[in-house]
Design an enzyme around this catalytic site. Structure first.
Site, PDB file in Angstrom:
ATOM      1  N   ARG A 280       6.287  17.318 -38.896  1.00  0.00           N
ATOM      2  CA  ARG A 280       5.394  17.021 -39.523  1.00  0.00           C
ATOM      3  C   ARG A 280       4.370  18.157 -39.546  1.00  0.00           C
ATOM      4  NH1 ARG A 280       4.816  11.767 -41.197  1.00  0.00           N
ATOM      5  NH2 ARG A 280       2.703  11.464 -40.759  1.00  0.00           N
ATOM      6  N   HIS A 452      13.423  -8.898  -8.298  1.00  0.00           N
ATOM      7  CA  HIS A 452      14.777  -9.263  -8.446  1.00  0.00           C
ATOM      8  C   HIS A 452      15.174 -10.249  -9.303  1.00  0.00           C
ATOM      9  CE1 HIS A 452      19.028  -8.943  -7.588  1.00  0.00           C
ATOM     10  NE2 HIS A 452      19.081 -10.193  -7.193  1.00  0.00           N
TER      11      HIS A 452
HETATM   12  P1  FAD Z   1      -2.721   9.444 -38.586  1.00  0.00           P
HETATM   13  O1  FAD Z   1      -2.066   8.239 -38.073  1.00  0.00           O
HETATM   14  O2  FAD Z   1      -1.890  10.095 -39.668  1.00  0.00           O
HETATM   15  O3  FAD Z   1      -3.989   9.048 -39.367  1.00  0.00           O
HETATM   16  C1  FAD Z   1      -4.718   9.772 -40.111  1.00  0.00           C
HETATM   17  C2  FAD Z   1      -5.402   9.222 -41.287  1.00  0.00           C
HETATM   18  O4  FAD Z   1      -6.381   9.916 -42.068  1.00  0.00           O
HETATM   19  C3  FAD Z   1      -4.572   8.651 -42.535  1.00  0.00           C
HETATM   20  O5  FAD Z   1      -4.680   7.387 -42.764  1.00  0.00           O
HETATM   21  C4  FAD Z   1      -4.797   9.545 -43.352  1.00  0.00           C
HETATM   22  O6  FAD Z   1      -4.499   9.184 -44.735  1.00  0.00           O
HETATM   23  C5  FAD Z   1      -6.132   9.697 -43.166  1.00  0.00           C
HETATM   24  N1  FAD Z   1      -6.903  11.106 -43.854  1.00  0.00           N
HETATM   25  C6  FAD Z   1      -6.484  12.276 -43.799  1.00  0.00           C
HETATM   26  N2  FAD Z   1      -7.353  13.150 -44.297  1.00  0.00           N
HETATM   27  C7  FAD Z   1      -8.413  12.398 -44.742  1.00  0.00           C
HETATM   28  C8  FAD Z   1      -9.702  12.515 -45.111  1.00  0.00           C
HETATM   29  N3  FAD Z   1      -9.993  13.828 -45.732  1.00  0.00           N
HETATM   30  N4  FAD Z   1     -10.371  11.699 -45.635  1.00  0.00           N
HETATM   31  C9  FAD Z   1     -10.036  10.454 -45.192  1.00  0.00           C
HETATM   32  N5  FAD Z   1      -8.807  10.201 -44.540  1.00  0.00           N
HETATM   33  C10 FAD Z   1      -8.151  10.840 -44.397  1.00  0.00           C
HETATM   34  N6  FAD Z   1       4.193   7.686 -32.566  1.00  0.00           N
HETATM   35  C11 FAD Z   1       4.335   6.888 -31.503  1.00  0.00           C
HETATM   36  O7  FAD Z   1       3.883   7.229 -30.646  1.00  0.00           O
HETATM   37  N7  FAD Z   1       5.360   6.067 -31.573  1.00  0.00           N
HETATM   38  C12 FAD Z   1       6.082   5.666 -32.316  1.00  0.00           C
HETATM   39  O8  FAD Z   1       6.925   4.991 -32.399  1.00  0.00           O
HETATM   40  C13 FAD Z   1       5.998   6.599 -33.491  1.00  0.00           C
HETATM   41  N8  FAD Z   1       6.829   6.391 -34.596  1.00  0.00           N
HETATM   42  C14 FAD Z   1       6.707   6.995 -35.956  1.00  0.00           C
HETATM   43  C15 FAD Z   1       7.507   6.642 -36.853  1.00  0.00           C
HETATM   44  C16 FAD Z   1       7.396   7.445 -38.106  1.00  0.00           C
HETATM   45  C17 FAD Z   1       8.384   7.161 -39.272  1.00  0.00           C
HETATM   46  C18 FAD Z   1       6.490   8.459 -38.007  1.00  0.00           C
HETATM   47  C19 FAD Z   1       6.130   9.240 -39.555  1.00  0.00           C
HETATM   48  C20 FAD Z   1       5.527   8.742 -37.217  1.00  0.00           C
HETATM   49  C21 FAD Z   1       5.743   8.006 -36.145  1.00  0.00           C
HETATM   50  N9  FAD Z   1       5.071   8.485 -34.858  1.00  0.00           N
HETATM   51  C22 FAD Z   1       5.224   7.497 -33.900  1.00  0.00           C
HETATM   52  C23 FAD Z   1       3.876   9.351 -34.829  1.00  0.00           C
HETATM   53  C24 FAD Z   1       2.467   8.511 -34.988  1.00  0.00           C
HETATM   54  O9  FAD Z   1       2.685   7.749 -36.403  1.00  0.00           O
HETATM   55  C25 FAD Z   1       1.661   9.549 -35.282  1.00  0.00           C
HETATM   56  O10 FAD Z   1       1.423  10.403 -34.067  1.00  0.00           O
HETATM   57  C26 FAD Z   1       0.075   8.850 -35.260  1.00  0.00           C
HETATM   58  O11 FAD Z   1      -0.112   8.107 -36.349  1.00  0.00           O
HETATM   59  C27 FAD Z   1      -1.112  10.062 -35.329  1.00  0.00           C
HETATM   60  O12 FAD Z   1      -2.323   9.531 -35.326  1.00  0.00           O
HETATM   61  P2  FAD Z   1      -3.794  10.244 -35.995  1.00  0.00           P
HETATM   62  O13 FAD Z   1      -4.759   9.282 -36.029  1.00  0.00           O
HETATM   63  O14 FAD Z   1      -3.611  11.504 -35.444  1.00  0.00           O
HETATM   64  O15 FAD Z   1      -3.199  10.290 -37.465  1.00  0.00           O
HETATM   65  P1  NAD Z   2      11.031  16.410 -34.599  1.00  0.00           P
HETATM   66  O1  NAD Z   2      10.117  17.551 -34.130  1.00  0.00           O
HETATM   67  O2  NAD Z   2      11.119  15.062 -33.577  1.00  0.00           O
HETATM   68  O3  NAD Z   2      12.568  16.706 -35.113  1.00  0.00           O
HETATM   69  C1  NAD Z   2      12.641  17.475 -36.114  1.00  0.00           C
HETATM   70  C2  NAD Z   2      14.229  18.140 -35.911  1.00  0.00           C
HETATM   71  O4  NAD Z   2      14.332  18.754 -37.198  1.00  0.00           O
HETATM   72  C3  NAD Z   2      14.286  19.223 -34.757  1.00  0.00           C
HETATM   73  O5  NAD Z   2      15.491  18.735 -33.991  1.00  0.00           O
HETATM   74  C4  NAD Z   2      14.270  20.353 -35.529  1.00  0.00           C
HETATM   75  O6  NAD Z   2      15.320  21.237 -34.667  1.00  0.00           O
HETATM   76  C5  NAD Z   2      15.272  19.989 -36.647  1.00  0.00           C
HETATM   77  N1  NAD Z   2      14.895  20.851 -37.803  1.00  0.00           N
HETATM   78  C6  NAD Z   2      13.983  21.551 -38.182  1.00  0.00           C
HETATM   79  N2  NAD Z   2      14.122  22.364 -39.208  1.00  0.00           N
HETATM   80  C7  NAD Z   2      15.320  22.026 -39.675  1.00  0.00           C
HETATM   81  C8  NAD Z   2      16.247  22.362 -40.637  1.00  0.00           C
HETATM   82  N3  NAD Z   2      15.925  23.247 -41.356  1.00  0.00           N
HETATM   83  N4  NAD Z   2      17.632  21.892 -40.635  1.00  0.00           N
HETATM   84  C9  NAD Z   2      17.863  20.985 -39.870  1.00  0.00           C
HETATM   85  N5  NAD Z   2      16.983  20.704 -38.791  1.00  0.00           N
HETATM   86  C10 NAD Z   2      16.028  20.990 -38.782  1.00  0.00           C
HETATM   87  O7  NAD Z   2      10.407  15.870 -35.941  1.00  0.00           O
HETATM   88  P2  NAD Z   2      10.505  14.669 -36.814  1.00  0.00           P
HETATM   89  O8  NAD Z   2      11.686  13.665 -36.277  1.00  0.00           O
HETATM   90  O9  NAD Z   2      10.335  14.829 -38.237  1.00  0.00           O
HETATM   91  O10 NAD Z   2       9.098  13.706 -36.281  1.00  0.00           O
HETATM   92  C11 NAD Z   2       7.922  14.084 -36.492  1.00  0.00           C
HETATM   93  C12 NAD Z   2       6.853  13.740 -35.387  1.00  0.00           C
HETATM   94  O11 NAD Z   2       6.648  12.385 -35.525  1.00  0.00           O
HETATM   95  C13 NAD Z   2       7.614  13.885 -33.910  1.00  0.00           C
HETATM   96  O12 NAD Z   2       7.000  15.055 -33.683  1.00  0.00           O
HETATM   97  C14 NAD Z   2       7.273  12.585 -33.318  1.00  0.00           C
HETATM   98  O13 NAD Z   2       6.126  13.113 -32.232  1.00  0.00           O
HETATM   99  C15 NAD Z   2       6.675  11.762 -34.223  1.00  0.00           C
HETATM  100  N6  NAD Z   2       7.512  10.419 -34.086  1.00  0.00           N
HETATM  101  C16 NAD Z   2       7.702   9.977 -32.832  1.00  0.00           C
HETATM  102  C17 NAD Z   2       8.243   8.566 -32.812  1.00  0.00           C
HETATM  103  C18 NAD Z   2       8.234   7.749 -31.571  1.00  0.00           C
HETATM  104  O14 NAD Z   2       7.174   8.496 -30.715  1.00  0.00           O
HETATM  105  N7  NAD Z   2       9.224   7.145 -31.147  1.00  0.00           N
HETATM  106  C19 NAD Z   2       9.043   8.402 -33.906  1.00  0.00           C
HETATM  107  C20 NAD Z   2       9.004   8.884 -35.166  1.00  0.00           C
HETATM  108  C21 NAD Z   2       8.245   9.960 -35.086  1.00  0.00           C
END
Ligand code: FAD
Ligand code: NAD
Length: 475
Positions: A280, A452
């Site tokens: 991301r 346990h």
């Molecule tokens: P965000 O959650 O991205 O929030 C930012 C907010 O600001 C959004 O609502 C956006 O629309 C809004 N925004 C942006 N710019 C503006 C603006 N200029 N004005 C007003 N609003 C704005 N992390 C975990 O720890 N555990 C997990 O299990 C996990 N699972 C994930 C699964 C997926 C599929 C994805 C995509 C991510 C996952 N993550 C997980 C990562 C996690 O979602 C992010 O690390 C977290 O949401 C970051 O929080 P944040 O508040 O920095 O940003």
């Molecule tokens: P990631 O960084 O976890 O994994 C991306 C993977 O894509 C890496 O293994 C990388 O080597 C590979 N990659 C990059 N470029 C590529 C290419 N051109 N072709 C093939 N492989 C390629 O990123 P993500 O899975 O997209 O997740 C994004 C972020 O969201 C993560 O950094 C994570 O912190 C957060 N997230 C967290 C959770 C959780 O905490 N359980 C769950 C989902 C997402």
């Protein structure tokens, strides 16, 4: 008229909304601006995490795990299930309901804490003035503040040769809402999203192939954990092709043909849906005007000092938009510590104890450094490992795959890393985080009484194993 606040938070994800709540708790007049809207156009604070990240992915992981358990796991317990099927619409509706309950909950928390919530896009201007615009670009509010927190989060990265069409080629958001189970599913990127969402659809019947550019699998995890994970995922039928450099994708009537190079050869993979999950990017689109002194690094993250200060006076940034792990709990804790500093209290966050969890089956969780990282840094280490197979509770659950590994300093015995693959690793890691937060030694953990029979006994035994005195294994 300009409304003035002590603090304005731009972004209402787990970083921003938590920071806003903590500011309000500390008596600061606070506003939070978030632009997320649900399908009906209603403001839905909670960010990526609640709307399209942590929560909906975990809802589908849990539902699909129940289905797989009923199909393949319950027989071992002597539980017989008749003809089994699932209703994807119900599964998706359940996920959507959990999301809307939680985002409404954030709106309620804003009200309860007297936080002014603006649904719209916030942009920071000179003198900490902030404008809010609606979806049509019309300015709906002009605000100003003593302090501004940028918490705008992140967005999926696009792979240039494989642009999203948001139908066949999707990002994680699209992959949380497939209307039917794709027969053949391709995933680019064997990272956290690729493994979690790949697991969801595999459990529901997709043939999943994950293409990973690197030659190493789960490079950030402990080597033994990565090896065990690769073995378990292979056994489950999740095919992971390492060293695959994707060069293009063509959507045809019959699906999507993905081209990639591997070992010097050109290969193709035909799938019905393709998820691109290659990481991301920090989201800073139209977040602040040029020339305010706020800079971004070459990867696009907002540059901050150790107290989350940007280059503009009393403007800070937290969460996914700044360098560091992109995790919800890291964003929230940064928000809490920053709110406390703004209110004049001392507060800091130890980034060495941020836990990582991958919610696959088995779950993978770790905190601190890996054995390899420590050895590369020349740190002398002692390790202790214990398998769930020798843990009574794990056996009773029929969940005996995986292990706990503790890495401690060889001389001081201080715990430097804990790595778990196995049942409920996501919960077990909390004890390790607490131990490391308190600078515990392996002996401290070894002398702590664990109930346990519980899975946590594997953590206890791993701590004992550091001193070569595990009870239920030959040391
Ligand atoms: P965000 O959650 O991205 O929030 C930012 C907010 O600001 C959004 O609502 C956006 O629309 C809004 N925004 C942006 N710019 C503006 C603006 N200029 N004005 C007003 N609003 C704005 N992390 C975990 O720890 N555990 C997990 O299990 C996990 N699972 C994930 C699964 C997926 C599929 C994805 C995509 C991510 C996952 N993550 C997980 C990562 C996690 O979602 C992010 O690390 C977290 O949401 C970051 O929080 P944040 O508040 O920095 O940003
Ligand atoms: P990631 O960084 O976890 O994994 C991306 C993977 O894509 C890496 O293994 C990388 O080597 C590979 N990659 C990059 N470029 C590529 C290419 N051109 N072709 C093939 N492989 C390629 O990123 P993500 O899975 O997209 O997740 C994004 C972020 O969201 C993560 O950094 C994570 O912190 C957060 N997230 C967290 C959770 C959780 O905490 N359980 C769950 C989902 C997402």
């Amino acid at each position: 008229m300009t409304d003035h606040y002590d603090v304005i938070v731009i972004g209402g994800g787990p970083g921003g909304y938590v920071a806003a709540i903590r500011c309000a708790q500390l008596g600061l007049k606070t506003a939070c601006i978030d632009n997320f809207r649900d399908k009906k156009g209603k403001g839905a604070p909670g960010g990526t995490c609640l709307n399209v990240g942590c929560i909906p992915s975990k809802a589908l992981l849990d539902s699909s795990e129940h289905y797989e358990m009923a199909r393949d796991g319950l027989g071992a317990h002597g539980v017989k299930v008749g003809e089994l099927s699932f209703d994807l619409d119900t599964m998706l509706a359940r996920k959507d309901k959990i999301v809307s309950d939680l985002t409404s909950g954030v709106t309620m928390l804003f009200k309860a804490n007297k936080i002014s919530y603006y649904n719209g896009h916030g942009t920071l201007h000179a003198e900490r003035k902030v404008s809010v615009r609606d979806a049509d670009g019309k300015t709906t509010a002009e605000l100003s503040a003593d302090h501004v927190i940028l918490a705008s989060g992140s967005a999926p990265m696009e792979l240039p040769p494989v642009p999203f069409d948001h139908d066949t080629i999707v990002d994680s958001t699209g992959a949380l809402a497939f209307e039917s189970v794709p027969k053949r599913l391709g995933v680019i990127g064997a990272g956290v999203i690729g493994l979690e969402l790949g697991s969801v659809w595999r459990r529901l019947g997709s043939q999943v192939v994950v293409l990973e550019a690197l030659d190493t699998f789960l490079a950030a995890a402990d080597d033994q954990v990565s090896r065990e994970a690769a073995r378990q995922f292979k056994r489950q039928g999740l095919e992971i092709r390492l060293g695959a450099k994707v060069t293009g994708a063509k959507v045809t009537k019959n699906g999507c043909v993905v081209s990639y190079e591997s070992g010097g050869k050109n290969e193709e993979l035909t799938v019905d849906k393709l998820i691109v999950a290659i990481g991301r990017r920090a989201f800073t689109d139209d977040l602040f005007d040029e020339g305010l002194g706020i800079s971004t690094d070459k990867r696009g993250f907002i540059e901050i000092d150790e107290n989350n200060r940007t280059g503009m006076d009393k403007v800070y940034a937290i969460g996914d938009v700044v360098p560091g792990p992109m995790l919800a709990h890291k964003a929230s804790e940064e928000g809490v510590a920053l709110a406390e500093r703004i209110a004049g209290h001392p507060a800091h966050l130890d980034h060495n104890t941020v836990p990582w969890v991958i919610y696959t089956h088995p779950e993978i969780a770790w905190v601190g450094k890996t054995e390899r990282e420590l050895k590369d840094d020349g740190v002398p280490v002692a390790t202790g490992q214990f398998s769930f197979a020798a843990t009574g509770r794990a056996k009773a659950m029929n969940e005996s795959g995986g292990f706990v590994k503790i890495v401690a300093h060889k001389e001081t015995d201080r715990i430097l890393g804990v790595h778990i693959i196995g049942p409920r690793a996501s919960e077990l890691i909390a004890e390790a985080v607490l131990a490391m937060e308190y600078h515990a030694s392996a002996e401290d953990l070894a002398r702590t009484i664990h109930a346990h029979p519980t899975l946590s006994e594997a953590v206890h035994e791993a701590a004992l194993a550091v001193g070569k005195r595990a009870i239920h294994k030959a040391n």
